[in-house]
Design a protein around this motif. Structure first.
Motif, PDB file in Angstrom:
ATOM      1  N   SER A 133       0.954  -0.947   0.008  1.00  0.00           N
ATOM      2  CA  SER A 133       0.032   0.133   0.114  1.00  0.00           C
ATOM      3  C   SER A 133       0.758   1.288  -0.034  1.00  0.00           C
ATOM      4  N   PRO A 134       1.794   1.434   0.785  1.00  0.00           N
ATOM      5  CA  PRO A 134       2.740   2.545   0.752  1.00  0.00           C
ATOM      6  C   PRO A 134       3.236   2.789  -0.729  1.00  0.00           C
ATOM      7  N   VAL A 135       3.636   1.824  -1.427  1.00  0.00           N
ATOM      8  CA  VAL A 135       4.062   1.995  -2.842  1.00  0.00           C
ATOM      9  C   VAL A 135       3.231   2.702  -3.769  1.00  0.00           C
ATOM     10  N   PHE A 136       2.089   2.129  -3.460  1.00  0.00           N
ATOM     11  CA  PHE A 136       0.760   2.592  -4.438  1.00  0.00           C
ATOM     12  C   PHE A 136       0.439   3.969  -4.127  1.00  0.00           C
ATOM     13  N   LEU A 137       0.391   4.434  -2.762  1.00  0.00           N
ATOM     14  CA  LEU A 137       0.093   5.598  -2.389  1.00  0.00           C
ATOM     15  C   LEU A 137       1.334   6.675  -2.973  1.00  0.00           C
ATOM     16  N   PHE A 138       2.467   6.182  -2.660  1.00  0.00           N
ATOM     17  CA  PHE A 138       3.721   7.289  -3.194  1.00  0.00           C
ATOM     18  C   PHE A 138       3.621   7.521  -4.637  1.00  0.00           C
ATOM     19  N   PHE A 139       3.533   6.339  -5.493  1.00  0.00           N
ATOM     20  CA  PHE A 139       3.406   6.508  -6.871  1.00  0.00           C
ATOM     21  C   PHE A 139       2.279   7.177  -7.580  1.00  0.00           C
ATOM     22  N   GLY A 140       1.069   7.002  -6.981  1.00  0.00           N
ATOM     23  CA  GLY A 140       0.101   7.558  -7.206  1.00  0.00           C
ATOM     24  C   GLY A 140      -0.127   9.091  -6.722  1.00  0.00           C
ATOM     25  N   ALA A 141       0.481   9.529  -5.679  1.00  0.00           N
ATOM     26  CA  ALA A 141       0.717  10.993  -5.495  1.00  0.00           C
ATOM     27  C   ALA A 141       1.313  11.453  -6.527  1.00  0.00           C
ATOM     28  N   VAL A 142       2.652  10.968  -6.580  1.00  0.00           N
ATOM     29  CA  VAL A 142       3.589  11.453  -7.672  1.00  0.00           C
ATOM     30  C   VAL A 142       3.172  11.611  -8.611  1.00  0.00           C
ATOM     31  N   HIS A 143       2.482  10.550  -9.463  1.00  0.00           N
ATOM     32  CA  HIS A 143       1.845  10.689 -10.687  1.00  0.00           C
ATOM     33  C   HIS A 143       0.843  11.820 -10.802  1.00  0.00           C
ATOM     34  N   GLY A 177      -3.379   8.701 -11.901  1.00  0.00           N
ATOM     35  CA  GLY A 177      -2.695   8.994 -10.520  1.00  0.00           C
ATOM     36  C   GLY A 177      -3.648   8.804  -9.375  1.00  0.00           C
ATOM     37  N   LEU A 178      -4.753   9.329  -9.555  1.00  0.00           N
ATOM     38  CA  LEU A 178      -5.906   9.309  -8.394  1.00  0.00           C
ATOM     39  C   LEU A 178      -6.462   7.755  -8.369  1.00  0.00           C
ATOM     40  N   VAL A 179      -6.384   7.023  -9.417  1.00  0.00           N
ATOM     41  CA  VAL A 179      -6.890   5.661  -9.243  1.00  0.00           C
ATOM     42  C   VAL A 179      -5.877   4.835  -8.368  1.00  0.00           C
ATOM     43  N   ILE A 180      -4.601   5.066  -8.992  1.00  0.00           N
ATOM     44  CA  ILE A 180      -3.262   4.368  -8.252  1.00  0.00           C
ATOM     45  C   ILE A 180      -3.299   4.808  -6.936  1.00  0.00           C
ATOM     46  N   PHE A 181      -3.518   6.000  -6.409  1.00  0.00           N
ATOM     47  CA  PHE A 181      -3.658   6.641  -5.193  1.00  0.00           C
ATOM     48  C   PHE A 181      -4.895   5.854  -4.224  1.00  0.00           C
ATOM     49  N   GLY A 182      -6.074   5.812  -4.927  1.00  0.00           N
ATOM     50  CA  GLY A 182      -7.226   4.920  -4.605  1.00  0.00           C
ATOM     51  C   GLY A 182      -6.836   3.698  -3.933  1.00  0.00           C
ATOM     52  N   VAL A 183      -6.204   2.826  -5.001  1.00  0.00           N
ATOM     53  CA  VAL A 183      -5.848   1.417  -4.594  1.00  0.00           C
ATOM     54  C   VAL A 183      -5.145   1.563  -3.612  1.00  0.00           C
ATOM     55  N   GLY A 184      -3.937   2.263  -3.455  1.00  0.00           N
ATOM     56  CA  GLY A 184      -3.238   2.253  -2.316  1.00  0.00           C
ATOM     57  C   GLY A 184      -4.087   2.664  -0.803  1.00  0.00           C
ATOM     58  N   VAL A 185      -4.884   3.323  -1.020  1.00  0.00           N
ATOM     59  CA  VAL A 185      -5.637   3.713   0.031  1.00  0.00           C
ATOM     60  C   VAL A 185      -6.830   2.485   0.424  1.00  0.00           C
TER      61      VAL A 185
END
Length: 132
Positions: free
Chosen positions: A39-49, A69-77
């Protein structure tokens, strides 16, 4: 030549044996560990994207990349929440198991106090011969 005696075992149990007998641990599923690690990986890359597409009029398809980017961040959440839920369920199950074991020990001690003949007549095992 020594002959093994039938005497009871007088050695003291090790800490691992005592802990194993006292309270067995409910294990955390491996999928929960994986979710919490990923999850932190997805959160980081989603936020950066998402943040990389700050001025959305900057280039074509910037809005689509912001959505990605928002979808990747949402998957991380989602992974983080699912992992935390699994940890919470494991904690609740462990508390219930500890409570059940303490109640069983307490009822076993009370039954032995009432009937000093032993656990076989105290009703701790299977009851044979009808309702009590």
């Amino acid at each position: 030549m020594t002959i093994p005696s039938a005497a009871p075992d007088d050695r003291t149990p090790s800490a691992a044996e005592a802990a194993g007998e006292a309270s067995p641990r409910v294990r955390l599923p491996g999928v929960a560990t994986a979710l919490l690690v990923i999850s932190p990986v997805f959160l980081f890359f989603g936020a950066v994207h998402f943040m990389a597409t700050g001025p959305r009029g900057y280039f074509d398809n910037a809005q689509n990349q912001a959505v990605v980017g928002l979808v990747i961040f949402g998957v991380g959440v989602g992974f983080l929440l699912a992992g935390l839920v699994l940890v919470g369920v494991r904690t609740i199950a462990q508390q219930q198991l500890d409570l059940l074991r303490s109640m069983m020990r307490l009822s076993g001690a009370r039954a032995l106090e009432q009937d000093p003949a032993g656990p076989s007549s105290a009703g701790l095992g299977r009851r044979e011969g009808g309702a009590s």
